[in-house]
Design a protein around this motif. Structure first.
Motif, mmCIF file in Angstrom:
data_model
loop_
_atom_site.group_PDB
_atom_site.id
_atom_site.type_symbol
_atom_site.label_atom_id
_atom_site.label_comp_id
_atom_site.label_asym_id
_atom_site.label_seq_id
_atom_site.Cartn_x
_atom_site.Cartn_y
_atom_site.Cartn_z
ATOM 1 N N LEU A 6 -0.063 -17.709 14.610
ATOM 2 C CA LEU A 6 0.370 -16.561 13.809
ATOM 3 C C LEU A 6 0.580 -16.976 12.356
ATOM 4 O O LEU A 6 0.287 -16.210 11.426
ATOM 5 N N GLU A 7 1.075 -18.191 12.169
ATOM 6 C CA GLU A 7 1.309 -18.675 10.799
ATOM 7 C C GLU A 7 0.001 -18.719 10.016
ATOM 8 O O GLU A 7 -0.029 -18.348 8.823
ATOM 9 N N TYR A 8 -1.066 -19.172 10.657
ATOM 10 C CA TYR A 8 -2.363 -19.218 9.985
ATOM 11 C C TYR A 8 -2.821 -17.812 9.617
ATOM 12 O O TYR A 8 -3.308 -17.586 8.496
ATOM 13 N N ALA A 9 -2.679 -16.867 10.554
ATOM 14 C CA ALA A 9 -3.097 -15.492 10.290
ATOM 15 C C ALA A 9 -2.336 -14.919 9.096
ATOM 16 O O ALA A 9 -2.928 -14.286 8.207
ATOM 17 N N LYS A 10 -1.028 -15.164 9.065
ATOM 18 C CA LYS A 10 -0.225 -14.659 7.948
ATOM 19 C C LYS A 10 -0.627 -15.329 6.634
ATOM 20 O O LYS A 10 -0.625 -14.690 5.567
ATOM 21 N N GLN A 11 -0.967 -16.609 6.709
ATOM 22 C CA GLN A 11 -1.414 -17.321 5.508
ATOM 23 C C GLN A 11 -2.714 -16.710 4.966
ATOM 24 O O GLN A 11 -2.867 -16.521 3.755
ATOM 25 N N GLN A 12 -3.637 -16.389 5.877
ATOM 26 C CA GLN A 12 -4.887 -15.765 5.454
ATOM 27 C C GLN A 12 -4.631 -14.417 4.797
ATOM 28 O O GLN A 12 -5.265 -14.063 3.793
ATOM 29 N N ASP A 13 -3.687 -13.665 5.345
ATOM 30 C CA ASP A 13 -3.356 -12.367 4.748
ATOM 31 C C ASP A 13 -2.735 -12.535 3.365
ATOM 32 O O ASP A 13 -3.003 -11.749 2.447
ATOM 33 N N SER A 14 -1.929 -13.575 3.199
ATOM 34 C CA SER A 14 -1.290 -13.806 1.890
ATOM 35 C C SER A 14 -2.308 -14.195 0.831
ATOM 36 O O SER A 14 -2.079 -13.993 -0.371
ATOM 37 N N GLN A 15 -3.459 -14.738 1.271
ATOM 38 C CA GLN A 15 -4.505 -15.155 0.338
ATOM 39 C C GLN A 15 -5.628 -14.126 0.202
ATOM 40 O O GLN A 15 -6.567 -14.327 -0.559
ATOM 41 N N ASP A 16 -5.511 -13.033 0.933
ATOM 42 C CA ASP A 16 -6.563 -12.018 0.966
ATOM 43 C C ASP A 16 -6.435 -11.083 -0.231
ATOM 44 O O ASP A 16 -5.435 -10.352 -0.351
ATOM 45 N N PRO A 17 -7.423 -11.046 -1.140
ATOM 46 C CA PRO A 17 -7.324 -10.163 -2.312
ATOM 47 C C PRO A 17 -7.370 -8.683 -1.950
ATOM 48 O O PRO A 17 -7.030 -7.831 -2.787
ATOM 49 N N LEU A 18 -7.763 -8.359 -0.717
ATOM 50 C CA LEU A 18 -7.816 -6.961 -0.290
ATOM 51 C C LEU A 18 -6.640 -6.564 0.595
ATOM 52 O O LEU A 18 -6.596 -5.449 1.106
ATOM 53 N N ALA A 19 -5.685 -7.460 0.772
ATOM 54 C CA ALA A 19 -4.580 -7.197 1.701
ATOM 55 C C ALA A 19 -3.800 -5.942 1.334
ATOM 56 O O ALA A 19 -3.329 -5.198 2.203
ATOM 57 N N SER A 20 -3.670 -5.665 0.042
ATOM 58 C CA SER A 20 -2.865 -4.517 -0.398
ATOM 59 C C SER A 20 -3.485 -3.181 -0.005
ATOM 60 O O SER A 20 -2.803 -2.146 -0.019
ATOM 61 N N PHE A 21 -4.758 -3.175 0.358
ATOM 62 C CA PHE A 21 -5.412 -1.914 0.689
ATOM 63 C C PHE A 21 -4.892 -1.311 1.988
ATOM 64 O O PHE A 21 -5.043 -0.109 2.225
ATOM 65 N N LYS A 22 -4.271 -2.120 2.827
ATOM 66 C CA LYS A 22 -3.684 -1.571 4.058
ATOM 67 C C LYS A 22 -2.638 -0.510 3.728
ATOM 68 O O LYS A 22 -2.488 0.485 4.458
ATOM 69 N N LYS A 23 -1.924 -0.702 2.625
ATOM 70 C CA LYS A 23 -0.898 0.262 2.220
ATOM 71 C C LYS A 23 -1.502 1.571 1.710
ATOM 72 O O LYS A 23 -0.778 2.553 1.525
ATOM 73 N N LYS A 24 -2.802 1.574 1.480
ATOM 74 C CA LYS A 24 -3.471 2.782 1.003
ATOM 75 C C LYS A 24 -3.923 3.684 2.154
ATOM 76 O O LYS A 24 -4.627 4.670 1.949
ATOM 77 N N PHE A 25 -3.505 3.332 3.392
ATOM 78 C CA PHE A 25 -3.868 4.110 4.575
ATOM 79 C C PHE A 25 -2.624 4.411 5.407
ATOM 80 O O PHE A 25 -1.665 3.645 5.417
ATOM 81 N N HIS A 26 -2.665 5.536 6.100
ATOM 82 C CA HIS A 26 -1.612 5.874 7.047
ATOM 83 C C HIS A 26 -1.906 5.141 8.365
ATOM 84 O O HIS A 26 -2.944 5.377 8.985
ATOM 85 N N ILE A 27 -0.987 4.277 8.776
ATOM 86 C CA ILE A 27 -1.158 3.510 10.008
ATOM 87 C C ILE A 27 -0.388 4.215 11.131
ATOM 88 O O ILE A 27 0.819 4.465 10.999
ATOM 89 N N PRO A 28 -1.050 4.582 12.236
ATOM 90 C CA PRO A 28 -0.335 5.222 13.349
ATOM 91 C C PRO A 28 0.801 4.336 13.869
ATOM 92 O O PRO A 28 0.709 3.103 13.863
ATOM 93 N N LYS A 29 1.874 4.993 14.340
ATOM 94 C CA LYS A 29 3.047 4.272 14.814
ATOM 95 C C LYS A 29 3.374 4.658 16.254
ATOM 96 O O LYS A 29 2.963 5.717 16.734
ATOM 97 N N ASN A 30 4.120 3.797 16.923
ATOM 98 C CA ASN A 30 4.574 4.119 18.268
ATOM 99 C C ASN A 30 5.866 4.927 18.202
ATOM 100 O O ASN A 30 6.350 5.263 17.112
ATOM 101 N N ALA A 31 6.438 5.222 19.359
ATOM 102 C CA ALA A 31 7.628 6.070 19.414
ATOM 103 C C ALA A 31 8.824 5.444 18.705
ATOM 104 O O ALA A 31 9.748 6.144 18.272
ATOM 105 N N SER A 32 8.793 4.130 18.551
ATOM 106 C CA SER A 32 9.898 3.433 17.874
ATOM 107 C C SER A 32 9.674 3.300 16.376
ATOM 108 O O SER A 32 10.504 2.693 15.673
#
Length: 421
Positions: A6-32
Motif C-alpha cells: 500500500l505504501e508503494y501505491a500511495k507513493q505512486q499517487d503522490s508522484q502522479d501529476p494527474l492525481a488531482s483530477f480524481k477530485k474533479k469527479f463525483h466518486i460514488p460512496k457506500n452507506a457510511s
C-alpha cells in the motif's frame, strides 16, 4: 519495478501529476459515506464536477432567453456541436472536419453503412470479430437483410483459434485472401468489449483497402481509452459512444468520424436531415438538400444541448489533462493491476487481455475458473464497482482520469479476500 504494498501505491499517487483530477469527479460512496472503488469506467464513466455547472448554464439561458438562446446564449445553441469538435478530434486522432458529435452509436453506425456499405451481387459480405458487441452484430445482420442478403451467407466472423481468447491478425489476412473479392466491408470494434484486446487499426484498414473494401471501426471501448489515430489509420468511418470513458452520462450522444477523402463526395448515399444541410441556406427551408462538407454533412437533427453540455464538461477535463498524459498513466496503472494479479499466484484466475500494453487499453478482463456472478456480487458487497460478463469474466478498468494506484491496490486485496472465501 512495481511493489506489492500500500505504501508503494500511495507513493505512486503522490508522484502522479494527474492525481488531482480524481477530485474533479463525483466518486460514488457506500452507506457510511466512504468512497467506493469504482473500476467500471468501461461501462459508465463517472460524472465530472463541471457537468452540473455546464448544464445549469444552458438551463439558465433557456429560462432567461427562450428561443433567443440559439444565438444569444453564453454558448449559443445554433453552433453548439462545434464547441465539442476540436477536443473530440484530439481524443480520436482526427482532423476537426472529420468529426461530429450526434445521435447515438448504433444510429450512427446505420447512417454510416448507408453510405459505406454498398453491396453488389458479387461483393456483398461483411467481416466482424466473432465476439463483437451484440449491437454491432445486430446492426450488421439487419443491414444484410435490408439488402436481401442472408446473414448466414453475408456475415463472416473473425474468430480466435480453438482454445484461445484473442483474434490473430494473420487469421484476418487469411479471411481476406480467401474471400476478399466477395467482401464489401470490414467493420471491427477497435477495442473488444469482452477481452479488452485492441486491434491494429491501420493494418486492418490497409488490408481491407487492398481488397477494395470499405473499413469502419466501433470505438465504443476505444474513444477516451486508446489513441486510435483515425485520420492516419485511413479508415473510411468510425463511430463511438461518449458515456463510457468519455463520461458524458447514461445514454448520452455518440460521435462519428468520416475520413476527409469523403468530405466533399455528395454522390455518396446518405439518409439526410436538415442539420446536415448547408449552413448558409439551412433556414431558407425551401432549398434542395446541399450536404455540408465533412462529417457534419451526416447530421440529421439539431443537437440536444443539455446532453452536449455534459459532453463539453468531460472534454474540457480531458483537454486540461492532455490525452498523451492520460495514456501514459493508463499504461502504468493497468500494468500495476496486472502485476498485482500475477502476485496473487492464484491458478483460478487468468487475464485474457493481451499482455502487450500496445494491444490493450486500461481494461483487464479477469477470467475466474468455476466462478459465477456470485463472485461479482461479493466484490460489490466489499465496496468494488466492477463489471461481470458471462460466463466467467470480471472486467476491471482503472481509468486514468479518476482512478489511483491505491484504488488498484485495494481492489487486489479485496479480490484476494473474496477468492479465499
Amino acid at each position: 519495478m512495481f511493489q506489492n504494498t500500500l505504501e508503494y501505491a500511495k507513493q505512486q499517487d503522490s508522484q502522479d501529476p494527474l492525481a488531482s483530477f480524481k477530485k474533479k469527479f463525483h466518486i460514488p460512496k457506500n452507506a457510511s459515506g466512504e468512497d467506493l472503488i469504482y473500476l467500471c469506467g468501461n461501462s459508465l464513466g463517472l460524472q465530472p464536477v463541471l457537468t452540473s455547472e455546464y448544464i445549469k448554464e444552458e438551463l439558465q439561458d433557456w429560462a432567461n432567453l427562450g428561443v433567443e438562446g440559439h444565438v444569444q446564449g453564453k454558448h449559443p445553441w445554433l453552433p453548439y456541436h462545434e464547441f465539442l469538435t476540436k477536443n473530440m478530434a484530439k481524443i480520436v486522432g482526427a482532423k476537426p472536419s472529420e468529426v461530429v458529435v450526434m445521435n447515438t452509436l448504433t444510429t450512427n453506425l446505420h447512417l454510416m453503412m448507408v453510405s459505406f456499405y454498398q453491396p453488389t451481387k458479387t461483393k456483398y459480405k461483411i467481416v466482424i470479430e466473432s465476439d463483437a458487441f451484440p449491437s454491432d452484430k445486430y446492426a450488421m445482420e439487419s443491414q444484410l437483410k435490408y439488402h436481401g442478403v442472408d446473414p448466414k451467407d453475408g456475415l463472416i466472423l473473425w474468430k480466435p483459434r480453438e482454445g484461445e481468447e484473442l483474434c490473430r491478425f494473420e487469421d484476418l489476412e487469411e479471411i481476406m485472401s480467401e474471400n476478399g473479392d466477395e467482401i464489401a466491408l470490414l467493420m471491427i470494434g477497435s477495442t473488444n468489449y469482452y477481452t479488452g484486446q485492441s486491434f491494429p487499426l491501420k493494418k486492418i484498414t490497409d488490408l481491407g483497402h487492398k481488397y477494395n473494401c470499405k473499413v469502419g471501426f466501433d470505438l465504443a471501448h476505444g474513444a477516451g481509452n486508446i489513441q486510435p489515430d483515425l485520420h492516419d489509420s485511413g479508415a473510411d468511418f468510425a463511430v463511438w459512444c461518449t458515456y463510457k470513458y468519455l463520461n458524458s452520462g447514461p445514454g448520452s450522444l455518440g460521435g462519428c468520424f468520416v475520413h476527409e477523402r469523403h468530405a466533399n463526395n455528395k454522390d455518396l448515399n446518405r439518409f439526410a436531415g436538415w442539420w446536415g444541410h448547408n449552413k448558409d441556406t439551412r433556414f431558407n427551408m425551401r432549398k434542395d438538400f446541399d450536404a455540408l462538407p465533412g462529417a457534419e454533412g451526416w447530421q440529421l437533427s439539431n443537437p440536444p444541448i443539455l446532453s452536449m453540455a455534459a459532453i463539453r464538461a468531460s472534454l474540457d477535463t480531458f483537454a486540461e489533462a492532455g490525452f498523451e498524459n492520460l495514456r501514459k498513466k493508463s499504461i502504468k496503472l493497468t500494468g500495476y493491476l496486472e502485476f498485482l494479479l500475477d502476485e496473487m499466484k492464484n491458478d483460478a484466475i487468468n487475464v485474457i487481455t493481451p499482455r502487450n500494453p500496445e494491444e490493450r487499453g486500461c481494461q483487464l478482463s479477469i477470467q475466474v475458473k468455476n466462478a459465477d456472478r456470485n463472485l461479482h456480487n461479493k466484490l460489490t458487497d466489499a465496496g468494488v464497482i466492477s463489471d461481470w460478463r458471462e460466463p466467467d469474466v470480471i472486467r476491471i478498468a482503472p481509468t486514468p482520469l479518476y482512478n489511483s494506484f491505491e484504488d488498484v491496490y485495494k481492489f487486489s486485496e479485496k479480490l484476494t479476500q473474496v477468492l479465499k472465501k
